[in-house]
Design a protein around this motif. Structure first.
Motif, mmCIF file in Angstrom:
data_model
loop_
_atom_site.group_PDB
_atom_site.id
_atom_site.type_symbol
_atom_site.label_atom_id
_atom_site.label_comp_id
_atom_site.label_asym_id
_atom_site.label_seq_id
_atom_site.Cartn_x
_atom_site.Cartn_y
_atom_site.Cartn_z
ATOM 1 N N PHE A 1 43.839 46.973 58.789
ATOM 2 C CA PHE A 1 43.081 47.537 59.898
ATOM 3 C C PHE A 1 42.454 46.398 60.700
ATOM 4 O O PHE A 1 42.140 45.340 60.152
ATOM 5 N N HIS A 2 42.262 46.628 61.997
ATOM 6 C CA HIS A 2 41.812 45.567 62.889
ATOM 7 C C HIS A 2 40.615 46.004 63.720
ATOM 8 O O HIS A 2 40.470 47.189 64.053
ATOM 9 N N GLN A 3 39.772 45.033 64.068
ATOM 10 C CA GLN A 3 38.671 45.234 65.001
ATOM 11 C C GLN A 3 38.756 44.137 66.069
ATOM 12 O O GLN A 3 38.687 42.955 65.750
ATOM 13 N N PHE A 4 38.941 44.552 67.325
ATOM 14 C CA PHE A 4 39.081 43.595 68.418
ATOM 15 C C PHE A 4 37.926 43.653 69.423
ATOM 16 O O PHE A 4 37.832 42.806 70.303
ATOM 17 N N GLU A 5 37.052 44.645 69.295
ATOM 18 C CA GLU A 5 36.033 44.876 70.313
ATOM 19 C C GLU A 5 34.945 43.800 70.273
ATOM 20 O O GLU A 5 34.293 43.584 69.243
ATOM 21 N N GLU A 6 34.761 43.141 71.393
ATOM 22 C CA GLU A 6 33.740 42.103 71.493
ATOM 23 C C GLU A 6 32.355 42.703 71.245
ATOM 24 O O GLU A 6 32.027 43.774 71.740
ATOM 25 N N GLY A 7 31.531 42.030 70.451
ATOM 26 C CA GLY A 7 30.199 42.514 70.118
ATOM 27 C C GLY A 7 30.145 43.339 68.847
ATOM 28 O O GLY A 7 29.050 43.675 68.364
ATOM 29 N N SER A 8 31.287 43.664 68.272
ATOM 30 C CA SER A 8 31.318 44.475 67.052
ATOM 31 C C SER A 8 30.754 43.703 65.868
ATOM 32 O O SER A 8 30.933 42.484 65.755
ATOM 33 N N GLU A 9 30.081 44.436 64.980
ATOM 34 C CA GLU A 9 29.530 43.840 63.770
ATOM 35 C C GLU A 9 30.035 44.533 62.523
ATOM 36 O O GLU A 9 29.563 44.273 61.414
ATOM 37 N N SER A 10 31.011 45.432 62.696
ATOM 38 C CA SER A 10 31.582 46.144 61.552
ATOM 39 C C SER A 10 32.968 46.659 61.923
ATOM 40 O O SER A 10 33.369 46.625 63.090
ATOM 41 N N ILE A 11 33.664 47.120 60.901
ATOM 42 C CA ILE A 11 34.964 47.749 61.110
ATOM 43 C C ILE A 11 34.919 49.129 60.469
ATOM 44 O O ILE A 11 34.417 49.293 59.352
ATOM 45 N N LEU B 1 32.647 49.017 57.038
ATOM 46 C CA LEU B 1 32.317 47.757 56.377
ATOM 47 C C LEU B 1 31.671 46.838 57.402
ATOM 48 O O LEU B 1 32.267 46.512 58.442
ATOM 49 N N SER B 2 30.437 46.419 57.123
ATOM 50 C CA SER B 2 29.740 45.451 57.968
ATOM 51 C C SER B 2 29.812 44.090 57.289
ATOM 52 O O SER B 2 29.514 43.976 56.099
ATOM 53 N N TRP B 3 30.226 43.078 58.039
ATOM 54 C CA TRP B 3 30.324 41.746 57.454
ATOM 55 C C TRP B 3 29.047 40.949 57.685
ATOM 56 O O TRP B 3 28.247 41.259 58.569
ATOM 57 N N ASP B 4 28.857 39.920 56.873
ATOM 58 C CA ASP B 4 27.733 39.000 57.024
ATOM 59 C C ASP B 4 28.238 37.716 57.665
ATOM 60 O O ASP B 4 29.432 37.421 57.657
ATOM 61 N N THR C 1 42.158 51.258 42.782
ATOM 62 C CA THR C 1 41.433 50.039 43.123
ATOM 63 C C THR C 1 42.287 49.156 44.026
ATOM 64 O O THR C 1 43.483 48.972 43.780
ATOM 65 N N TYR C 2 41.662 48.635 45.070
ATOM 66 C CA TYR C 2 42.351 47.785 46.037
ATOM 67 C C TYR C 2 41.680 46.414 46.103
ATOM 68 O O TYR C 2 40.451 46.304 45.988
ATOM 69 N N THR C 3 42.498 45.400 46.317
ATOM 70 C CA THR C 3 41.982 44.080 46.656
ATOM 71 C C THR C 3 41.784 44.020 48.169
ATOM 72 O O THR C 3 42.660 44.444 48.927
ATOM 73 N N LEU C 4 40.632 43.509 48.609
ATOM 74 C CA LEU C 4 40.323 43.422 50.030
ATOM 75 C C LEU C 4 40.459 41.982 50.523
ATOM 76 O O LEU C 4 39.916 41.050 49.925
ATOM 77 N N PHE C 5 41.198 41.815 51.621
ATOM 78 C CA PHE C 5 41.331 40.529 52.303
ATOM 79 C C PHE C 5 40.667 40.661 53.674
ATOM 80 O O PHE C 5 41.040 41.539 54.457
ATOM 81 N N LEU C 6 39.710 39.806 53.954
ATOM 82 C CA LEU C 6 39.006 39.831 55.235
ATOM 83 C C LEU C 6 39.311 38.547 56.000
ATOM 84 O O LEU C 6 39.186 37.451 55.446
ATOM 85 N N ASP C 7 39.730 38.663 57.251
ATOM 86 C CA ASP C 7 40.031 37.489 58.072
ATOM 87 C C ASP C 7 39.337 37.612 59.417
ATOM 88 O O ASP C 7 39.548 38.597 60.136
ATOM 89 N N ARG C 8 38.532 36.609 59.741
ATOM 90 C CA ARG C 8 37.937 36.526 61.072
ATOM 91 C C ARG C 8 38.671 35.431 61.841
ATOM 92 O O ARG C 8 38.751 34.289 61.400
ATOM 93 N N ARG C 9 39.233 35.799 62.991
ATOM 94 C CA ARG C 9 40.049 34.873 63.772
ATOM 95 C C ARG C 9 39.466 34.650 65.163
ATOM 96 O O ARG C 9 39.074 35.608 65.831
ATOM 97 N N SER D 1 26.724 33.712 64.148
ATOM 98 C CA SER D 1 27.073 34.874 64.953
ATOM 99 C C SER D 1 27.781 35.935 64.112
ATOM 100 O O SER D 1 28.879 35.709 63.606
ATOM 101 N N ILE D 2 27.125 37.085 63.955
ATOM 102 C CA ILE D 2 27.764 38.202 63.255
ATOM 103 C C ILE D 2 28.723 38.922 64.198
ATOM 104 O O ILE D 2 29.852 39.242 63.850
ATOM 105 N N ALA D 3 28.253 39.198 65.404
ATOM 106 C CA ALA D 3 29.051 39.952 66.370
ATOM 107 C C ALA D 3 30.280 39.161 66.804
ATOM 108 O O ALA D 3 30.229 37.929 66.957
ATOM 109 N N LEU D 4 31.390 39.874 67.003
ATOM 110 C CA LEU D 4 32.607 39.234 67.476
ATOM 111 C C LEU D 4 32.406 38.710 68.894
ATOM 112 O O LEU D 4 31.840 39.384 69.752
ATOM 113 N N GLU D 5 32.891 37.497 69.118
ATOM 114 C CA GLU D 5 32.805 36.890 70.432
ATOM 115 C C GLU D 5 34.112 37.106 71.201
ATOM 116 O O GLU D 5 35.061 37.702 70.680
ATOM 117 N N GLU D 6 34.150 36.622 72.415
ATOM 118 C CA GLU D 6 35.373 36.697 73.203
ATOM 119 C C GLU D 6 36.503 35.972 72.460
ATOM 120 O O GLU D 6 36.293 34.921 71.877
#
Length: 242
Positions: free
Chosen positions: A179-189, A148-151, A203-211, A155-160
């Motif tokens: 599921f988690h994505q912690f890698e700096e510069g990532s643009e998808s999970i 899954l690539s987010w919009d 069918t699943y409900t999706l919750f997306l959180d950018r922190r 800044s799309i890519a994850l920062e520090e």
């Protein structure tokens, strides 16, 4: 009779003395060492409610400590900029934290001002980076990796100090997987094929959180956290058998 009155008077004084010191316990911010207050701040946008929340939680000693309500001298304020009035956060007794909400994604950055009982003030900045679901979400096939690539507006890519979490909640069976994505510069999970194999069809409900969780710049000895979080409106995804 005179001796009895002395004993009664002494007993009354002793009870009052004990009650006073019992009321001045470690959970009363008016009396405890102010360096023992652990602070958690959050600036949070929830796309499901289309609201932005500025929140602050105070605990004794650490993140697992007893929830605290501030004393009369203390205050917690959120400030966006000099042109917008200060917002005093309100205490929500049912949740044990302080909050102020506004409609829409009204502000993506600001400063928390916490003043304790000794009138020491701590100021911490925070901002929120956007992450939204793509227009189309592909079906997940069990046993095959899925990405899954987010919009984002900027800044799309994850920062520090940033992360993305994606939670699946089954509508039919109630299963929950995160599921988690912690890698700096990532643009998808990416969900691996082993992980998709654990998802039941349906069918699943999706919750997306950018922190965004940087270190506090000003804090008491007990420490604390500060978070900028963006959650877009939930979406759904279908999992099918291979």
């Amino acid at each position: 009779m005179h001796t009895y009155m002395k004993i009664t008077l002494f007993a009354g004084m002793l009870i009052g003395f004990l009650l006073f010191f019992t009321s001045c316990d470690d959970n009363d911010p008016s009396f405890l060492n102010q360096d023992r207050i652990y602070t958690s701040y959050e600036l949070y946008y929830n796309g499901n409610a289309d609201k932005t929340y500025a929140r602050a939680t105070f605990k004794l000693e650490n993140k697992y400590g007893t929830l605290l309500k501030l004393g009369d001298i203390s205050s917690i304020i959120f400030k966006i900029n000099d042109s917008i009035p200060l917002m005093h956060l309100d205490y929500l007794n049912e949740y044990g934290y302080y909050e102020k909400e506004r409609s829409e994604f009204w502000y993506n950055s600001g400063m928390f001002y916490f003043t304790n009982e000794e009138e020491t003030q701590y100021v911490n900045n925070i901002h929120v980076n956007v992450a939204t679901f793509p227009e189309t979400i592909d079906t997940i096939v069990q046993g095959k990796s899925w990405e899954l690539s987010w919009d984002a507006q900027q800044s799309i890519a994850l920062e520090e100090n940033e992360s993305i979490s994606l939670t699946f909640t089954g509508i039919e069976h109630g299963d929950v997987h995160t599921f988690h994505q912690f890698e700096e510069g990532s643009e998808s999970i990416i969900i691996s094929r082993d992980e998709t194999s654990e998802l039941e069809p349906g069918t699943y409900t999706l919750f997306l959180d950018r922190r965004y969780q940087p270190e506090l710049t000003q804090k008491a000895s007990a420490g604390g956290t500060i978070t900028g979080r963006y959650r877009p409106a939930n979406r759904t995804v279908v999992v099918v058998e291979e």
